[in-house]
Scaffold this motif. Structure first.
Motif, PDB file in Angstrom:
ATOM      1  N   MET A  74      -3.687   4.263   5.039  1.00  0.00           N
ATOM      2  CA  MET A  74      -3.085   3.702   3.401  1.00  0.00           C
ATOM      3  C   MET A  74      -4.826   3.537   2.709  1.00  0.00           C
ATOM      4  O   MET A  74      -4.286   3.385   1.601  1.00  0.00           O
ATOM      5  CB  MET A  74      -2.072   2.626   3.848  1.00  0.00           C
ATOM      6  CG  MET A  74      -0.876   2.941   4.176  1.00  0.00           C
ATOM      7  SD  MET A  74      -0.473   4.788   4.498  1.00  0.00           S
ATOM      8  CE  MET A  74       0.359   4.296   2.710  1.00  0.00           C
ATOM      9  N   LEU A  75      -5.351   2.659   3.058  1.00  0.00           N
ATOM     10  CA  LEU A  75      -6.727   2.715   2.611  1.00  0.00           C
ATOM     11  C   LEU A  75      -7.045   3.317   1.704  1.00  0.00           C
ATOM     12  O   LEU A  75      -8.276   3.521   0.788  1.00  0.00           O
ATOM     13  CB  LEU A  75      -7.783   1.887   2.926  1.00  0.00           C
ATOM     14  CG  LEU A  75      -6.637   0.629   2.860  1.00  0.00           C
ATOM     15  CD1 LEU A  75      -8.059  -0.620   3.900  1.00  0.00           C
ATOM     16  CD2 LEU A  75      -6.845  -0.739   2.248  1.00  0.00           C
ATOM     17  N   GLN A  76      -6.895   4.961   2.213  1.00  0.00           N
ATOM     18  CA  GLN A  76      -7.698   6.363   1.705  1.00  0.00           C
ATOM     19  C   GLN A  76      -7.017   6.385   0.512  1.00  0.00           C
ATOM     20  O   GLN A  76      -6.388   6.417   0.445  1.00  0.00           O
ATOM     21  CB  GLN A  76      -7.289   7.413   2.921  1.00  0.00           C
ATOM     22  CG  GLN A  76      -7.655   7.289   4.521  1.00  0.00           C
ATOM     23  CD  GLN A  76      -9.161   7.285   4.406  1.00  0.00           C
ATOM     24  OE1 GLN A  76     -10.124   7.100   3.631  1.00  0.00           O
ATOM     25  NE2 GLN A  76      -8.868   5.498   4.800  1.00  0.00           N
ATOM     26  N   THR A  77      -8.073   6.615  -0.615  1.00  0.00           N
ATOM     27  CA  THR A  77      -7.998   6.835  -2.206  1.00  0.00           C
ATOM     28  C   THR A  77      -7.212   8.190  -2.372  1.00  0.00           C
ATOM     29  O   THR A  77      -6.295   8.359  -3.466  1.00  0.00           O
ATOM     30  CB  THR A  77      -8.672   6.458  -3.307  1.00  0.00           C
ATOM     31  OG1 THR A  77     -10.089   7.308  -2.879  1.00  0.00           O
ATOM     32  CG2 THR A  77      -9.063   4.978  -2.750  1.00  0.00           C
ATOM     33  N   ARG A 104      -5.632  10.673   3.095  1.00  0.00           N
ATOM     34  CA  ARG A 104      -4.430   9.650   4.371  1.00  0.00           C
ATOM     35  C   ARG A 104      -3.544  10.782   5.085  1.00  0.00           C
ATOM     36  O   ARG A 104      -2.827  10.144   5.794  1.00  0.00           O
ATOM     37  CB  ARG A 104      -3.038   9.258   2.975  1.00  0.00           C
ATOM     38  CG  ARG A 104      -3.890   8.264   1.988  1.00  0.00           C
ATOM     39  CD  ARG A 104      -2.562   7.487   1.055  1.00  0.00           C
ATOM     40  NE  ARG A 104      -3.163   6.145   0.168  1.00  0.00           N
ATOM     41  CZ  ARG A 104      -2.923   5.231  -0.129  1.00  0.00           C
ATOM     42  NH1 ARG A 104      -1.635   6.067   0.246  1.00  0.00           N
ATOM     43  NH2 ARG A 104      -3.120   4.481  -0.477  1.00  0.00           N
ATOM     44  N   ARG A 106       1.311  -1.878  -7.395  1.00  0.00           N
ATOM     45  CA  ARG A 106       0.758  -2.437  -6.217  1.00  0.00           C
ATOM     46  C   ARG A 106      -0.192  -3.564  -7.126  1.00  0.00           C
ATOM     47  O   ARG A 106      -0.249  -4.536  -6.625  1.00  0.00           O
ATOM     48  CB  ARG A 106      -0.170  -1.586  -5.770  1.00  0.00           C
ATOM     49  CG  ARG A 106       0.025  -0.811  -5.344  1.00  0.00           C
ATOM     50  CD  ARG A 106      -0.813   0.044  -4.470  1.00  0.00           C
ATOM     51  NE  ARG A 106      -0.648   1.803  -3.823  1.00  0.00           N
ATOM     52  CZ  ARG A 106      -1.308   2.605  -2.826  1.00  0.00           C
ATOM     53  NH1 ARG A 106      -2.579   2.928  -3.067  1.00  0.00           N
ATOM     54  NH2 ARG A 106      -0.824   3.491  -2.818  1.00  0.00           N
ATOM     55  N   LEU A 136       0.658  -1.337   0.439  1.00  0.00           N
ATOM     56  CA  LEU A 136       0.030  -0.275  -0.042  1.00  0.00           C
ATOM     57  C   LEU A 136       1.183   1.476   0.270  1.00  0.00           C
ATOM     58  O   LEU A 136       0.477   2.266  -0.413  1.00  0.00           O
ATOM     59  CB  LEU A 136      -0.972   0.296   1.933  1.00  0.00           C
ATOM     60  CG  LEU A 136      -2.098  -1.366   0.975  1.00  0.00           C
ATOM     61  CD1 LEU A 136      -2.718  -1.181   2.708  1.00  0.00           C
ATOM     62  CD2 LEU A 136      -3.237  -0.720   0.159  1.00  0.00           C
ATOM     63  N   GLY A 169       2.990   6.573   0.993  1.00  0.00           N
ATOM     64  CA  GLY A 169       2.711   5.958  -0.156  1.00  0.00           C
ATOM     65  C   GLY A 169       2.081   7.299  -1.426  1.00  0.00           C
ATOM     66  O   GLY A 169       1.155   6.747  -2.059  1.00  0.00           O
ATOM     67  N   GLN A 227     -10.218  -1.629  -4.135  1.00  0.00           N
ATOM     68  CA  GLN A 227     -10.164  -1.411  -2.879  1.00  0.00           C
ATOM     69  C   GLN A 227      -8.963  -1.709  -2.029  1.00  0.00           C
ATOM     70  O   GLN A 227      -8.755  -1.339  -1.463  1.00  0.00           O
ATOM     71  CB  GLN A 227     -11.862  -1.950  -1.955  1.00  0.00           C
ATOM     72  CG  GLN A 227     -12.510  -1.031  -2.562  1.00  0.00           C
ATOM     73  CD  GLN A 227     -13.805  -1.552  -1.988  1.00  0.00           C
ATOM     74  OE1 GLN A 227     -14.531  -2.961  -2.546  1.00  0.00           O
ATOM     75  NE2 GLN A 227     -15.220  -0.819  -2.556  1.00  0.00           N
ATOM     76  N   TYR A 228      -8.663  -3.140  -2.673  1.00  0.00           N
ATOM     77  CA  TYR A 228      -7.836  -3.391  -1.969  1.00  0.00           C
ATOM     78  C   TYR A 228      -6.348  -3.850  -2.341  1.00  0.00           C
ATOM     79  O   TYR A 228      -5.607  -3.355  -0.843  1.00  0.00           O
ATOM     80  CB  TYR A 228      -7.396  -5.276  -2.142  1.00  0.00           C
ATOM     81  CG  TYR A 228      -6.666  -6.350  -1.932  1.00  0.00           C
ATOM     82  CD1 TYR A 228      -6.893  -7.357  -0.295  1.00  0.00           C
ATOM     83  CD2 TYR A 228      -5.930  -6.857  -3.022  1.00  0.00           C
ATOM     84  CE1 TYR A 228      -6.097  -7.657   0.202  1.00  0.00           C
ATOM     85  CE2 TYR A 228      -4.914  -7.313  -1.506  1.00  0.00           C
ATOM     86  CZ  TYR A 228      -4.913  -8.100  -0.239  1.00  0.00           C
ATOM     87  OH  TYR A 228      -4.220  -8.184   0.137  1.00  0.00           O
ATOM     88  N   ILE A 229      -6.476  -2.750  -3.249  1.00  0.00           N
ATOM     89  CA  ILE A 229      -4.531  -1.823  -3.076  1.00  0.00           C
ATOM     90  C   ILE A 229      -5.220  -0.986  -3.177  1.00  0.00           C
ATOM     91  O   ILE A 229      -4.022   0.462  -2.918  1.00  0.00           O
ATOM     92  CB  ILE A 229      -4.205  -2.411  -4.275  1.00  0.00           C
ATOM     93  CG1 ILE A 229      -4.989  -1.729  -5.573  1.00  0.00           C
ATOM     94  CG2 ILE A 229      -3.902  -3.908  -4.518  1.00  0.00           C
ATOM     95  CD1 ILE A 229      -4.529  -1.541  -6.863  1.00  0.00           C
ATOM     96  N   GLY A 230      -6.543   0.297  -2.611  1.00  0.00           N
ATOM     97  CA  GLY A 230      -6.566   1.359  -1.670  1.00  0.00           C
ATOM     98  C   GLY A 230      -5.891   2.837  -2.487  1.00  0.00           C
ATOM     99  O   GLY A 230      -5.460   3.137  -2.893  1.00  0.00           O
ATOM    100  N   VAL A 231      -6.654   2.091  -4.336  1.00  0.00           N
ATOM    101  CA  VAL A 231      -6.643   2.856  -5.645  1.00  0.00           C
ATOM    102  C   VAL A 231      -8.143   3.564  -5.151  1.00  0.00           C
ATOM    103  O   VAL A 231      -8.958   2.558  -5.438  1.00  0.00           O
ATOM    104  CB  VAL A 231      -5.959   3.017  -6.338  1.00  0.00           C
ATOM    105  CG1 VAL A 231      -4.165   2.702  -6.448  1.00  0.00           C
ATOM    106  CG2 VAL A 231      -6.076   1.228  -7.249  1.00  0.00           C
TER     107      VAL A 231
END
Lengths: 204, 200
Positions: free
Chosen positions: B151-154, B159, A161, A153, B184, A183-187
């Motif tokens: 880190m899951l915030q797009t 973040r 990713r 992440l 990230g 969602q799993y890779i946070g994009v």
């Protein structure tokens, strides 16, 4: 438990780094103490893991979504995907006696097995060293996996990713739809779609 | 050696993480506390590095440490250790393998360290040692979980907000380049986001 469930459970324990034949007696006792399979259809929330549940759960078949409430999103968000042959628990309840912040839904139809907390405590009394080692080894594996994903992440490019998931979470890569993968890779979905358009090798 | 006052401080610090049962465990924890040694770590100095071969357990009294993960020629921050928290190499302490991380003091720090041999002895004896191990694994899991939320915030802005919620002084502790790697995002995106939330 039927023979398939016993084999799946035994395979899990034998895969732990700490495993040796010395553990077999305690592992057999755990398997005897476990409940038979519980099935859930795709999309069902596992209400069996209620707010005070401290049981240990084993995902024998299928995939689970681990969900949480993000303060930055309108809807509940994906925290993690649980693949088959994994242990999962109400972490907040088990570790710190708090209401669970996460819940689990069946991403595919799933079969799960359960070791009730009372059975765990009974086995801990009988085989304190082995049960402790199995517990520590099991949680250490979850922690390791979490750290690996966190490192993914932190990659600041979406293609990197995606490639990480392709290489390190192969079975998840093949099962996840694109929204779940994003969602799993946070994009964002847009970022994922752009990466897919640029590079054909990401195709499922 | 620690003074009696420092042993007490450490003992209560450890007690805040470990739930003890009975006088035997209380006594065992007190004995374990007395085996820690206290030291000052100047800013920029390491607690352990990539060449360390023993996994000591550290308890932070004062200051902040950043644990860096080495990936190829580049290293980036994996997590922070703050006062009242443990710091340790998971590789060395839990898995007895070479560490792929090192920990550096971001400010002048005061640390109590338990040499690896005492930790391993406590672990072999079960009881308190097993509990301590469980606590360390659970703390790591919780830390990684909290950081995963960030880190899951797009969006870069979210973040940063999530990271600042955990560490309000983050912006003053590490250079912007390291901050961008930690959350990230690219440096350009970091500067845009910081401007947006009024920090640049």
């Amino acid at each position: 438990m039927n023979s398939g469930e016993k084999v799946a459970m035994r395979k899990y324990f034998e895969s732990l780094p700490v495993y040796s034949e010395f553990f077999d007696e305690a592992i057999d006792a755990i398997i005897v103490a476990m409940d038979s399979g519980i099935s859930a259809e795709k999309g069902r929330v596992l209400i069996e893991l209620g707010s005070t549940n401290k049981d240990f759960w084993f995902l024998k078949d299928g995939f689970l979504k681990e969900m949480y409430r993000s303060p930055y999103a309108k809807e509940d968000s994906l925290f993690n995907m649980i693949p088959p042959s994994s242990i999962f628990v109400n972490e907040d309840t088990l570790f710190s006696n708090q209401r669970p912040q996460h819940y689990f839904t069946a991403y595919t139809s799933v079969e799960i097995l359960r070791l009730k907390e009372a059975e765990y405590m009974r086995l801990l009394q009988k085989y304190p060293v082995v049960i402790n080692l199995l517990y520590l080894s099991g949680t250490a594996e979850i922690q390791k996996s979490r750290r690996e994903r966190l490192n993914m992440l932190r990659m600041n490019k979406t293609p990197n990713r995606i490639e990480w998931v392709q290489q390190h979470r192969r079975e998840l890569y093949h099962i996840m739809d694109r929204i779940t993968l994003a969602q799993y890779i946070g994009v964002s979905r847009a970022s994922l779609y752009r990466a897919f358009e640029k590079n054909k090798k990401y195709q499922f | 050696m620690l003074t009696q006052e420092e042993v007490e401080r450490l003992h209560y610090g450890l007690l805040s993480h470990i739930q003890l049962q009975g006088d035997v465990e209380v006594q065992a924890l007190r004995e374990l506390s007395s085996k820690f040694t206290l030291r000052d770590v100047p800013a920029g100095h390491t607690l352990w590095d990539l060449n360390s071969d023993t996994g000591d357990l550290h308890f932070i009294f004062e200051g902040t440490f950043a644990e860096y993960l080495q990936r190829g020629t580049h290293s980036f921050i994996l997590r922070f250790s703050r006062p009242g928290k443990f710091a340790f190499s998971e590789d060395l302490l839990l898995y007895s393998k070479r560490s792929d991380t090192y920990s550096k003091a971001l400010s002048h720090s005061k640390v109590a360290s338990l040499p690896s041999v005492h930790f391993q002895n406590a672990l072999r004896q079960g009881g308190l040692g097993a509990k301590l191990m469980e606590v360390l694994i659970n703390l790591s899991m919780t830390e990684y979980r909290n950081t995963t939320y960030e880190m899951l915030q797009t969006s870069g802005t979210n973040r940063i907000h999530a990271a600042l919620e955990q560490f309000s002084d983050l912006l003053h502790l590490i250079p912007r380049r390291e901050l961008a790697d930690y959350i990230g995002i690219s440096r350009a995106s970091l500067f845009r986001s910081l401007k947006e939330i009024g920090h640049e």
